[in-house]
Design an enzyme around this catalytic site. Structure first.
Site, PDB file in Angstrom:
ATOM      1  CB  CYS A  94      43.597  32.469  43.330  1.00 20.67           C
ATOM      2  SG  CYS A  94      44.002  32.683  41.596  1.00 20.67           S
TER       3      CYS A  94
ATOM      4  CG  HIS B 132      39.600  35.473  43.058  1.00 18.98           C
ATOM      5  ND1 HIS B 132      40.637  35.429  43.945  1.00 18.98           N
ATOM      6  CD2 HIS B 132      40.148  35.253  41.853  1.00 18.98           C
ATOM      7  CE1 HIS B 132      41.772  35.201  43.316  1.00 18.98           C
ATOM      8  NE2 HIS B 132      41.505  35.084  42.038  1.00 18.98           N
TER       9      HIS B 132
ATOM     10  CD  GLU C 289      39.263  36.723  46.955  1.00 26.57           C
ATOM     11  OE1 GLU C 289      38.512  35.721  46.934  1.00 26.57           O
ATOM     12  OE2 GLU C 289      40.386  36.736  46.399  1.00 26.57           O
TER      13      GLU C 289
END
Ligand SMILES: Nc1ncnc2c1ncn2[C@@H]1O[C@H](COP(=O)(O)OP(=O)(O)O)[C@@H](O)[C@H]1O
EC number: 6.3.5.3
Lengths: 233, 80, 583, 80
Positions: free
Chosen positions: A86, A206, A208
């Site tokens: 990002c 994302h 994560e």
């Protein structure tokens, strides 16, 4: 795998990234401050998401000049592995460590939703636990994720197989002009790219944030688990 | 002196913001509007009395930070 | 006193500042002389509806506010409840209605910024934001502009500071045409033994200013937000404040870093009426005096007067009292985060606030009467006429079309267009995102605890019967929390009503509070924080004003000891649908 | 004709972008930079041959859409 996460003023997804890394490595990553001028010994540097310097001027523009970025550059030149997610991806392009740029989303709105990514090659440290063509779900949350580059650069990226991920339909088909499945309007539906040596990867969504069934799934976990496999635990 | 740096997307780079503005203007009945391009302007006070030097500084700052030359062009004017 | 080049202070000016003749008379008797302009400014903001709750206080006192798990109820910057494992949830809801009508983006954005500061000022890391929004008729072209700006503003601020926006509600009704409601809620988590309060203490202790520098933003915002909109709203526009979420993010990190040390004696954010309300409240609560030296205040604009600095509503600023031997520790932290840090005064034993600027005393006011003699009104109430009974239910269109109509109505249709502009996953702890459960669920990092969060109110019920409507809003919040499997703990509220000087509006206000109180008592669901926003009125073409629908928004919080037990509303293939309760 | 509308924050309105840019330029060793203000520029093609009329249209569009007069000022120039 010894990982370090770079924190800039305005970075806000460093904790998410630390949680994901800790889940796969069992150890907390090092947190690095943007004003540091030396790096500890690391196997992986991560530039996480957020709004470095408020994303004022252009996303990532000011962070790209942080003192620590000189070390990051040297780490890259020495063949180190770097993941930019990002805002981290935006910083890597602004620093010209990765090619291209990220413009405002085509609909000019911040987009926070799940998307599907198609894995474009599986022979990298970032993608080795997937097969080419695999599709996985991941959240995205950004206002400037519209990947552009000049035609020559795009041709080179495509020719050299340096597109890491593309926005896709859940069945794996890619339609760059389908707003529902290439939500930010990226050229060729590009969601992530590699450096020439395939050791640096930048991506907008994302993974994560999807490494725990409690948060809705583990679809993003192979990326981190693959890195551990490639770079050692 | 005061220097103004104007940064615009390069020709050929799609400008979603410009497109959206053009569309909105048409909806508002400004039918005579054709292409619209959106950019940024940065006005800088520079402790410098020589216009040429001020312009050169503006140029250097644009290259270093204010513009992303991968996608943007810029112009520098001394305005005061 | 230096009043050079300033307006003469008299009753007419006091009225312009929003004080009544009686209130001004009271100022004169407290001061024993004509106040200076700065002093008048201080009285007018402290005695404004916004800061003094003069119309609502008598009613707010009737709400239940205690329970064994309540650590701090109303009166602090935010409410604090015990959520187990030595942790506390700190939360509050606050309105930014009037600014959002004037400048929707910045109004909403700074609303989010303000409520975040109320929470992290107490030592909590913010873990979730919610928002309750009411807009005018969707067919009104103004509505589109306001909705767009407000939603962007909420997202623009929350996304940048990196606090996930996990829930909220949106309603439309023509009564909000000229007066949208923007109610923002923040929830944070702190260790119970590290909660910071605002009462100043310690003679001689330094008073520290941190954050952004001060400009002429929003001067008299607090009095503006307490008066109905009139033609002047336009003229008041330059007072709009612009938010800087980037600085807020730095402020959160710097404050939390400092809070891990023992440096802070007291801390308070500068909200409405900035330096005035923060310094007066901190000193007042601690029963001490305070001396401020405005020359030391970081300033963004040239030539600001004492009056302007005391009333500025520049955003992203905080006031702290520190242990003197820890000032350097604090300075180092704020310098690391590149924020302003200035010693702007110290505590005294005079019980007075003394403001100095450029060698002159610009204000010198005794604090006790400023607080104790603040106006308090028992405003007359009148019942609202009961709504006409609904006629017999007929079915002119058929069930299918009726259902389509319902699903397509702006009040029921999917809210994805709103919450997809809000980052709901940042932090990596969002167990239930918007649109997936009756309440949002956020996990507390490193624990098994989950918080269930919701905002609820159905204004048209409150219009039909404010008492039942107030009770219903509380009950709905309670149901939404229990539906996820969580145990409801407490609520915050945001009471949005019209002009309290109209007995009918005051009647709605009183009845809604009675209803809320009844429901809170019945459900053991106390009110631990809240906010009142009055004078919410829309001007009609004939020049009269009509009040918004009574809107007592409720923000509810519950806890799950084991967050993996949380339940959403996604239906599974092999389930039966069971209806519980009478229809 | 081509009209350029430049939109800047009004004096006194906080300009977080400008502040951040000034800071970044100092870090990059452009020490002579004082105040920085950031704004937007919108370039519009207008199907109009009279410069005054083009300018008037630019003005009308700025008021209607391009500038937020609550916090911003604008200027209109005919550039081609
Ligand atoms: N302003 C808002 N901000 C964030 N989320 C919102 C907002 N409005 C609605 N939502 C979310 O959209 C979903 C549907 O909202 P609503 O129709 O009010 O649902 P419900 O009646 O189940 O509370 C909920 O998850 C709610 O939290």
């Amino acid at each position: 795998m010894k990982a370090g996460i770079v924190v800039f003023p305005g970075t806000n997804r460093e904790r998410d990234m630390a949680i994901a890394l800790k889940r796969v490595t069992g150890q907390a990553p090092a947190m690095l401050w943007h004003r540091d001028t030396t790096l500890p010994k690391l196997d992986l540097i991560v530039l996480p998401g957020g709004f470095s310097h408020g994303d004022y001027l252009r996303c990532g523009a000011m962070a790209a000049h942080a003192p620590l970025m000189a070390e990051v550059r040297a780490f890259a030149a020495a063949g180190g592995h770097i993941l930019g997610v990002c805002n981290g991806f935006q910083i890597l392009t602004e620093a010209q460590i990765l090619p291209g740029a990220l413009l405002r989303n085509a609909n000019l709105r911040f987009l926070s939703q799940d998307c599907h990514l198609r894995v474009e090659r599986a022979d990298t440290a970032f993608t080795r636990l997937w097969a080419k063509g695999d599709v996985f779900r991941t959240p995205m949350a950004h206002g400037d994720g519209n990947y552009v580059a000049d035609p020559a650069t795009i041709e080179r990226l495509e020719g050299e197989g340096r597109v890491a991920f593309r926005y896709a339909r859940p069945d794996g088909t890619v339609a760059a002009d389908d707003q529902a499945h290439n939500p930010n309007g990226s050229l060729n539906a590009i969601a992530g790219v590699f450096s020439e040596n395939l050791r640096i990867c930048g991506m907008m969504p994302h993974p994560e944030d999807l490494v725990d069934p409690l948060m809705g799934g583990e679809d993003g976990k192979p990326l981190f688990a693959g890195l551990v496999e490639a770079l050692g635990r | 002196m005061k220097v103004r740096v104007t940064v615009m997307l390069k020709d050929g780079v799609l400008d979603p913001q410009g497109k959206a503005i053009a569309h909105a203007l048409h909806v508002l009945d400004f039918g005579s509007v054709g292409e619209v391009r959106a950019g940024r302007v940065i006005e800088l006070e520079i402790a410098e009395t020589d216009a040429d030097k001020a312009r050169a500084q503006g140029d250097a700052m644009a290259r270093a930070l204010l513009a992303n030359l991968v996608i943007e062009d810029f112009t520098v004017e001394v305005v005061a | 006193m230096s009043n050079a080049g300033q307006k003469t202070v008299d009753e007419a000016l006091a009225r312009e500042f929003g004080l009544t003749a009686d209130e001004y008379g009271n100022v004169l008797s407290i001061m024993g002389r004509t106040p200076s302009l700065t002093e008048l400014g201080i009285f007018s903001v402290m005695w404004s509806e916004h800061c003094s709750y003069k119309s609502s206080r008598v009613w707010l006192k009737t709400l239940p506010t205690t329970a064994p798990w309540v650590i701090h109820g109303p009166g602090e910057n935010a409410g604090v409840v015990d959520i187990g494992q030595g942790l506390a949830a700190i939360f509050k809801m606050e309105s930014h209605n009037h600014p959002s009508f004037i400048e929707p983006y910045q109004g909403a954005a700074t609303g989010v910024g303000g409520i975040l500061r109320d929470v992290f000022t107490m030592g909590a890391r913010p873990v979730a934001n919610l928002n309750a929004l009411r807009f005018g008729d969707p067919a009104n072209p103004q509505t589109r502009r306001i909705v767009d700006g407000v939603v962007r503003g909420v997202g623009g601020y929350g996304n940048c500071v990196g606090v996930p926006t996990v829930g909220g509600e949106v309603n439309f009704h023509p009564s909000y045409d000229g007066n949208p409601l923007v109610n923002a809620m923040t929830v944070g988590v702190a260790r119970q033994d590290r909660i910071f309060l605002s009462a100043a203490a310690g003679l001689g202790n330094p008073v520290i200013y941190v954050g952004s520098s001060t400009g002429r933003d929003g001067i008299h915002g607090a009095t503006m937000s307490s008066s109905e909109f009139d033609e002047d709203a336009l003229a008041k526009r330059p007072t709009v404040q612009v938010g800087d979420p980037f600085v807020e993010k730095l402020l959160i990190e710097a404050c939390l870093e400092l809070m891990a040390t023992d440096a802070i004696v007291a801390i308070q954010d500068m909200g409405a009426a900035g330096l005035t309300s923060s310094s007066v409240e901190m000193a007042g609560k601690g029963g001490v005096g305070i001396d401020l030296d405005l020359d030391a205040v970081p300033q963004r604009e040239r030539g600001m007067s004492a009056y302007e600095m005391m009333l500025s509503e520049s955003q992203e600023r905080m006031l702290m009292v520190l242990r003197p031997d820890r000032t350097d520790v604090a300075r180092t932290i704020f310098e690391k985060w590149e924020l302003e840090f200035a010693v702007i005064g110290h505590l005294t034993d005079t019980g007075r606030i003394v403001v100095r600027h450029k060698g002159a005393v610009e204000a010198d006011i005794p604090l006790a009467p400023l607080a104790d003699q603040a106006p308090l009104y028992h405003r007359p109430t009148a019942p609202s006429p009961a709504p006409a009974p609904l006629g017999p239910v007929t079915d002119p269109v058929g069930t299918e079309r009726a259902l389509m109509h319902l699903i397509g109505s702006p009040d029921i249709a999917s809210r994805a267009w709103v919450y997809n502009q809000y980052d709901s996953t940042v932090g990596g702890q969002t167990v239930r995102r918007p649109g997936s459960a009756d309440a949002a669920i956020v996990k507390i990092d490193d624990t098994s605890i989950g918080l269930a969060l919701t905002t609820d109110c159905t204004p048209r019920y409150c219009r039909a019967d404010a008492r039942t409507g107030g009770a219903q809003a509380v009950a709905e919040a309670w149901r939404n929390i229990t539906a996820t499997g969580a145990r409801p703990l407490a609520v915050t509220d945001n009471l949005n009503f019209g002009n309290p000087e109209k007995p009918e509006v005051m009647g709605q206000f009183a009845a809604a509070i009675e209803g809320m109180g009844d429901a809170c008592r019945a459900l053991d669901f106390p009110v631990v924080s809240g906010n009142v926003s009055l004078y919410n009125e829309t001007r009609t073409p004939d020049g009269t004003t009509t009040a918004i629908l009574p809107t007592p928004a409720i923000g509810g919080l519950g806890v799950l000891e084991d967050v993996s037990q949380a339940i959403g509303y996604g239906m599974q293939d092999d389930c039966d649908l069971i209806l519980v309760g009478e229809t």
